[in-house]
Design a protein around this motif. Structure first.
Motif, short mmCIF file in Angstrom:
data_model
loop_
_atom_site.label_atom_id
_atom_site.label_comp_id
_atom_site.label_asym_id
_atom_site.label_seq_id
_atom_site.Cartn_x
_atom_site.Cartn_y
_atom_site.Cartn_z
N GLU A 196 -7.80 -4.54 -3.47
CA GLU A 196 -8.58 -5.46 -3.00
C GLU A 196 -7.79 -6.43 -2.07
OE1 GLU A 196 -10.79 -8.80 -2.23
OE2 GLU A 196 -9.31 -8.92 -3.80
N PRO A 197 -8.24 -6.81 -0.79
CA PRO A 197 -7.48 -7.54 0.36
C PRO A 197 -7.01 -9.00 -0.50
CG PRO A 197 -9.42 -6.54 1.10
CD PRO A 197 -9.61 -6.33 -0.32
N GLY A 198 -8.11 -9.68 -1.10
CA GLY A 198 -7.90 -11.05 -1.32
C GLY A 198 -6.64 -11.12 -2.30
N ASP A 238 -2.48 -2.63 -12.80
CA ASP A 238 -3.41 -2.72 -11.46
C ASP A 238 -2.72 -4.04 -10.66
OD1 ASP A 238 -4.72 -4.75 -12.69
OD2 ASP A 238 -6.34 -3.40 -13.48
N LEU A 239 -3.62 -4.42 -9.60
CA LEU A 239 -3.26 -5.46 -8.96
C LEU A 239 -3.61 -6.78 -9.58
CD1 LEU A 239 -1.70 -6.52 -6.34
CD2 LEU A 239 -4.02 -6.15 -5.13
N SER A 240 -4.77 -6.79 -10.19
CA SER A 240 -4.95 -8.03 -10.74
C SER A 240 -4.06 -8.50 -11.84
CB SER A 240 -6.69 -7.90 -11.15
OG SER A 240 -6.76 -6.86 -12.46
N GLU A 241 -3.60 -7.42 -12.65
CA GLU A 241 -2.68 -7.71 -13.76
C GLU A 241 -1.41 -8.45 -13.05
OE1 GLU A 241 -3.06 -4.97 -17.42
OE2 GLU A 241 -3.13 -3.67 -15.66
N VAL A 242 -1.19 -7.45 -11.92
CA VAL A 242 0.16 -8.29 -11.41
C VAL A 242 0.04 -9.49 -11.01
CG1 VAL A 242 1.69 -7.56 -9.21
CG2 VAL A 242 1.06 -5.69 -10.66
N ALA A 283 -4.31 -8.59 -2.87
CA ALA A 283 -3.05 -8.14 -2.25
C ALA A 283 -2.47 -9.41 -1.54
CB ALA A 283 -3.45 -6.92 -1.00
N ARG A 284 -3.17 -10.20 -0.68
CA ARG A 284 -2.62 -11.53 -0.12
C ARG A 284 -1.97 -12.17 -0.93
NH1 ARG A 284 -4.29 -11.37 5.38
NH2 ARG A 284 -3.65 -13.62 5.69
N SER A 285 -2.75 -12.44 -2.28
CA SER A 285 -2.43 -13.53 -3.38
C SER A 285 -0.88 -12.75 -3.81
CB SER A 285 -3.25 -13.62 -4.26
OG SER A 285 -4.61 -13.92 -4.02
N ALA A 286 -0.85 -11.64 -4.04
CA ALA A 286 0.49 -10.97 -4.59
C ALA A 286 1.51 -10.90 -3.56
CB ALA A 286 0.15 -9.52 -4.80
N VAL A 287 1.18 -10.98 -2.14
CA VAL A 287 2.07 -11.05 -1.09
C VAL A 287 2.71 -12.65 -1.12
CG1 VAL A 287 2.41 -11.45 1.28
CG2 VAL A 287 1.55 -9.29 0.42
N GLN A 288 1.73 -13.69 -1.24
CA GLN A 288 2.19 -15.04 -1.13
C GLN A 288 3.02 -15.22 -2.59
OE1 GLN A 288 1.92 -16.82 1.46
NE2 GLN A 288 0.78 -15.05 2.57
N LEU A 289 2.72 -14.76 -3.41
CA LEU A 289 3.45 -15.00 -4.71
C LEU A 289 4.81 -14.48 -4.76
CD1 LEU A 289 0.68 -14.46 -7.43
CD2 LEU A 289 1.91 -16.81 -7.08
N HIS A 308 0.80 -1.30 -0.14
CA HIS A 308 0.06 0.02 0.03
C HIS A 308 0.83 1.14 0.02
CE1 HIS A 308 -3.31 -2.53 1.99
NE2 HIS A 308 -3.78 -2.06 0.80
N ALA A 309 2.14 1.26 -0.03
CA ALA A 309 3.15 2.40 0.02
C ALA A 309 2.82 3.33 -1.02
CB ALA A 309 4.51 1.77 -0.02
N GLY A 310 2.25 4.60 -0.48
CA GLY A 310 2.20 5.70 -1.66
C GLY A 310 0.63 5.40 -2.15
N ARG A 311 -0.09 4.67 -1.66
CA ARG A 311 -1.26 4.41 -2.24
C ARG A 311 -2.69 4.58 -1.16
NH1 ARG A 311 -1.64 1.87 -7.18
NH2 ARG A 311 -3.96 0.92 -6.66
#
Length: 994
Positions: A431-433, A462-466, A435-441, A422-425
């Motif tokens: 979306e929490p789900g 955006d986060l879904s693309e990442v 975000a947690r997926s990105a963190v685990q990956l 979330h830095a700077g955002r």
């Protein structure tokens, strides 16, 4: 209670007899009082080569200490990672010493010299000789030396206070005692020279200086330090030595960056480095590339550098580069920063090192060394004075560095990692789900998370693309690069820079094997069964944190793991650097090794399940256990506990790669363990992965086990198809024993669906064929299942007789889980005949067997049978007590177990007997719904008759009559009467009347 460690270890005024290991453990807990001392550290200190039982022995030592010192358990507290000695109202001379020294130094700083002398005198009076004087061993020696330095530093401070109050005789007495143990301590010599000079003994002082100088030059080739030289110069000029010398105060620390998720670790280390003199020496921060060691080191140094008034020195050592920095170059830089002139480049290294040590010998400085390659690069840069400290970061363990506070820097927690994204955002934007997926990956790696956060902040993605891109393993590392920050490049520094070829090869093959954790023998198997080479390569990978140890497992094996991004990197390098067949070969090699050990453990478990045996008598392949690994044979249950997750990973990897037969063999060799442990969900998952195996014998075994998992899960509608498939495979193989076993299972499937005549025909067919083939085992089994059916449908005496035949056959085969199950079945039949005493004897025998196997499912079945017998005897209190005890969670954190249909029915009977019919109804409806869905008609009849009784007890006659009518029709279809259900009186007495 008052403890003493500044001398022999003892409990003052309360003599306590302690054994050698008890004394050592108590001493470690006291030295680390009010902080957690890890079990691993205690074990490694108490035992030079820890036995497999070390953890249990340590537990016993702690228990004895508690009995001897404080039976309440409040003194020594168990923590998740070890033990903590909580002093609370207890005393410890070391704490009193340090508090007095702290107060004394504060008084000295404030020029309150008399108060300083009182405090420091009191502190030194606590010493009764050498610390831990009655302990030996490496830990005791190192700790004793560290505490001695504290004692010397306190004495030096006392001498300074004495000098300030013109007590020159006191100074000489104090430093004389300390110099006897530390004869080259320049700070003490400087105080001695000043005291001699001020008491009119200048000639003696000059002689003492020359004696010290000759010794330093002769033994070490160095001149005295700057402070001593200035004191000597003043003596020659016959002037009073200056109280202080002007010094350069370097502050070289780079600008710290904002940290997240390191608050606890940063606070702990800050407290350590702010401890009064002497400082702890060196804090070593180790971890993988991108873990945040440098940021943590700079932040830590920034917090504490004001406590080091003589300066902060900082150097990047470039240990992960192809050209690490020469420590002599760093020494020259540090000398210039301290205001000293560096020797010429061609000067001797010893001269340069001596000058550096002299320059900081009597200063309180903080040295920060980032990205160290090895001990050699660091050792000469560390400050020699106990008044100073160092912070070192490295990807290597630097195991050769003694007397350091080593801390592994971990990955971030999931919550903190999400915050970093979330830095700077705006927090609400992510979306929490996702975000947690990105963190685990990203494996919660700070460097990877910083890249993702930067990409999100740019607004380009955006986060879904990442998350979508990170989910594609072949491009994952491409997504984790932005500007000059590149996760792949960071990992490559460790891989390409300092790893041998075997270590690189091992890393690639570990990734190809696709298991989450593994024991040490795994490395040797992957390197062509070369144990020594595998051990050396694994040590290399652990040293640079490409492989991480995760501690000892339940079988006592050291286990290791790969960070997911390292695994991705290693997979890329495997594609580039390995032959295409290498991945298949290494996966098969480790599968055969695990299969070999699983076979040994399976054979030793004692579950009694019949092995899968083909027409030629061959069983499931036994595999190739690695050499000199005996733990699976020695401790089969513990080995399976430790390895089942890795076995599951491997079965999945094998099935994905098309090696389904090998996956099936591994699943079947793990089947008995999963049954004993009640892990039906895991069991079913492994079997389904292996269901498409090509080997018909293995396929038959998988079908047999899938039949049992479906029955255990109450999926009775699947049983007929599974049994018929199993029968077809057996007939294809023309395997008589396999066909007989499948016929018995076919009969069981028909029995559960209420097709009693068809089931009896299958059991009798199996019995007839078994007689013709002289197969007494299958004959007894067929009779046992037939007897079970007869007992449940109104013929308990004949049923008990047939079940007894199978019980006897199982006894001949020896103690096993199967015997305990059939004993419970036999007990149920006997109870229906009215022979309760014989039933209880059978249950006692079954319980002894089940407890030896730690089989919770069998124990649960046994308890429910006891409860049913109690209800038939109208002992409702006993039935309820048995049910409550049997359904308790296994541990304080274990979830409440899902009640079985049998438990739902029994609890409904208890509630009905208590007059709480309203509470009984939903339990029966729950079971009824499941049995309707699965078509289990006999069980459905038991649900209906109880619901009819419940509604009759509630006065709801219409509903009761409706259910009773459905029951009558169902029983007519089953070919049995209501009396054949053999209901307990709590049900039969309230049934509606026609």
């Amino acid at each position: 209670m008052h403890f003493r460690v500044l001398g022999p270890v003892e409990v003052a005024a309360e003599p306590v007899a302690l054994g050698g290991r008890e004394r050592l453990v108590l001493s470690m807990l006291l030295i680390n009082a009010d902080r957690v001392t890890s079990s691993e550290r205690l074990i490694d200190t108490v035992w030079s080569s820890p036995p497999q039982s070390a953890r249990q022995q340590l537990h016993n030592i702690i228990a004895r200490l508690r009995r001897k010192l404080d039976a309440t358990g409040a003194l020594i507290v168990t923590r998740p990672l070890g033990y903590q000695l909580a002093l609370t109202d207890h005393g410890l001379d070391l704490h009193e010493f340090r508090l007095s020294v702290l107060r004394g130094r504060e008084h000295l700083h404030n020029e309150q010299y008399d108060d300083a002398r009182i405090e420091l005198d009191a502190a030194l009076a606590l010493w009764r000789g050498d610390a831990l004087a009655d302990l030996s061993g490496d830990w005791a020696v190192a700790t004793r030396e560290s505490l001695h330095r504290e004692r010397v530093a306190a004495g030096e401070a006392l001498a300074q206070a004495q000098l300030a109050t013109h007590d020159h005789a006191g100074v000489l007495e104090t430093v004389h005692a300390l110099l006897a143990a530390d004869p080259l301590h320049e700070g003490l010599h400087d105080l001695r020279l000043r005291a001699l000079a001020r008491s009119g003994r200048r000639t003696e002082a000059l002689g003492a200086y020359q004696d010290l100088r000759r010794r330093l030059v002769a033994e070490f080739g160095v001149e005295p330090g700057q402070d001593l030289q200035e004191t000597h110069s003043s003596l020659l000029r016959e002037v009073d030595p200056p109280s202080a010398s002007p010094r350069h105060v370097p502050r070289q620390l780079p600008r710290p960056i904002s940290l997240v998720g390191r608050d606890e670790l940063l606070a702990q280390l800050t407290e350590v480095l702010r401890t009064p003199e002497p400082s702890p020496g060196t804090v070593l921060l180790v971890g993988a590339g991108g873990i945040g060691k440098t940021s943590l080191a700079v932040a830590l140094a920034d917090r504490v550098q004001n406590g080091y008034p003589d300066g902060t020195l900082y150097a990047e050592l470039d240990g992960t580069s192809r050209d690490p920095r020469d420590p002599d170059e760093i020494i020259d830089r540090f000398l210039r920063a301290l205001g000293a002139t560096a020797p010429p480049a061609h000067g001797r290294r010893e001269e340069r090192l001596a000058l550096y040590r002299s320059a900081i010998a009597n200063r309180r400085v903080l040295v920060v060394l980032d990205d160290a390659l090895d001990e050699r690069q660091v050792r000469d840069l560390l400050p020699p004075s106990p008044r100073s400290a160092a912070i070192v970061t490295s990807r290597h363990r630097l195991a050769g560095m003694a007397d350091v506070l080593r801390r592994n820097v971990p990955t971030l927690s999931t919550e903190v990692a999400v915050d970093l994204l979330h830095a700077g955002r705006d927090v609400a934007e992510l979306e929490p789900g996702l975000a947690r997926s990105a963190v685990q990956l990203c494996g919660r790696l700070p460097l990877a998370l910083m890249v993702v956060a930067a990409r999100l902040a740019s607004g380009v993605v955006d986060l879904s693309e990442v998350v979508d891109h990170l989910s594609e393993e072949h491009i994952r590392l491409d997504e984790l690069a932005i500007g000059d920050v590149d996760v792949r490049a960071s990992i490559a520094l460790s891989y390409d820079g300092h790893l041998s070829e075997p270590a690189q090869r091992l890393l690639r093959r570990v990734a190809a094997a696709s298991v989450t954790t593994w024991p040490a023998w795994f490395a040797g198997v992957l390197l062509e069964d070369d144990v020594a080479l595998g051990s050396r390569a694994l040590d290399e990978l652990v040293d640079v944190h490409l492989v991480e140890p995760v501690g000892r497992d339940t079988a006592g094996q050291l286990r290791f793991t790969l960070h997911p991004l390292v695994a991705t990197f290693a997979g890329e390098r495997a594609v580039r650097e390995e032959d295409a067949s290498a991945g298949t070969s290494c996966r098969r090699a480790v599968a055969m090794a695990w299969l070999g050990l699983a076979s040994q453990a399976d054979d030793g478990l004692g579950h009694g399940m019949r092995p899968v045996t083909g027409p030629d008598g061959a069983t499931v392949p036994a595999g190739l256990p690695p050499r000199r690994v005996t733990v699976a044979a020695d401790r089969p249950a513990a080995w399976f506990d430790a390895e089942i997750d890795s076995i599951r990973d491997l079965v999945h990897a094998l099935s994905r790669a098309g090696e389904v037969d090998l996956a099936a063999a591994l699943a079947l060799r793990s089947d008995g363990y999963l049954v004993v442990r009640g892990e039906e969900h895991v069991r079913a998952g492994l079997l389904r992965r292996a269901a498409d195996c090509s080997d018909p014998v293995l396929r038959w075994g998988v079908l047999r086990s899938l039949f049992h998992t479906a029955a255990e899960a109450g999926r009775f509608s699947e049983l007929v198809d599974l049994a018929q498939s199993q029968l077809a495979v057996a007939r294809e193989l023309e395997a008589g024993s396999m066909e007989l076993s499948a016929l018995v299972q076919f009969g069981c499937a028909l029995r559960e669906l209420g097709r009693f005549e068809d089931a009896a025909a299958r059991f009798e067919e199996a019995a007839s064929l078994a007689t013709a083939h002289h197969d007494t085992t299958i004959l007894a089994l067929a009779h046992g299942h037939l007897g079970m059916m007869l007992a449940r449908t109104g013929h308990p005496a004949r049923g008990a007789e047939l079940v007894a035949e199978n019980v006897q056959a199982e006894r001949v085969r020896g103690p096993s889980r199967r015997l305990s199950i059939w004993l419970i079945t036999y007990a149920g039949c006997l109870a229906l005949t009215g022979d309760v005493a014989a039933a209880e004897r059978a249950l006692d025998e079954a319980e002894q067997l089940a407890k030896s196997l730690e089989d919770r499912n069998v124990l649960l079945d046994l308890a429910q049978t006891r409860a049913a017998i109690a209800l038939r005897a109208d002992d409702v209190d006993r039935a309820e007590r048995i049910l409550d005890d049997s359904s308790a969670p296994c541990g304080p954190s274990a979830p409440d177990p899902e009640p079985t249909d049998a438990e739902l029915r029994l609890r409904a009977d208890v509630l009905l007997a208590r007059g709480r019919a309203t509470e009984a109804a939903p339990l029966l409806e729950r079971a009824l719904s499941r049995h309707r869905r699965e078509g289990v008609r006999l069980e459905l009849a038991h649900d209906l008759v109880r619901l009819a009784a419940v509604h009759a007890a509630l006065g709801e006659q219409d509903r009761a009559q409706q259910q009773h009518s459905e029951l009558v029709m169902l029983l007519r279809d089953l070919g049995i009467g209501i009396d054949d259900l053999q209901l307990p009186s709590v049900v039969s007495t309230v049934l509606p009347r026609h």
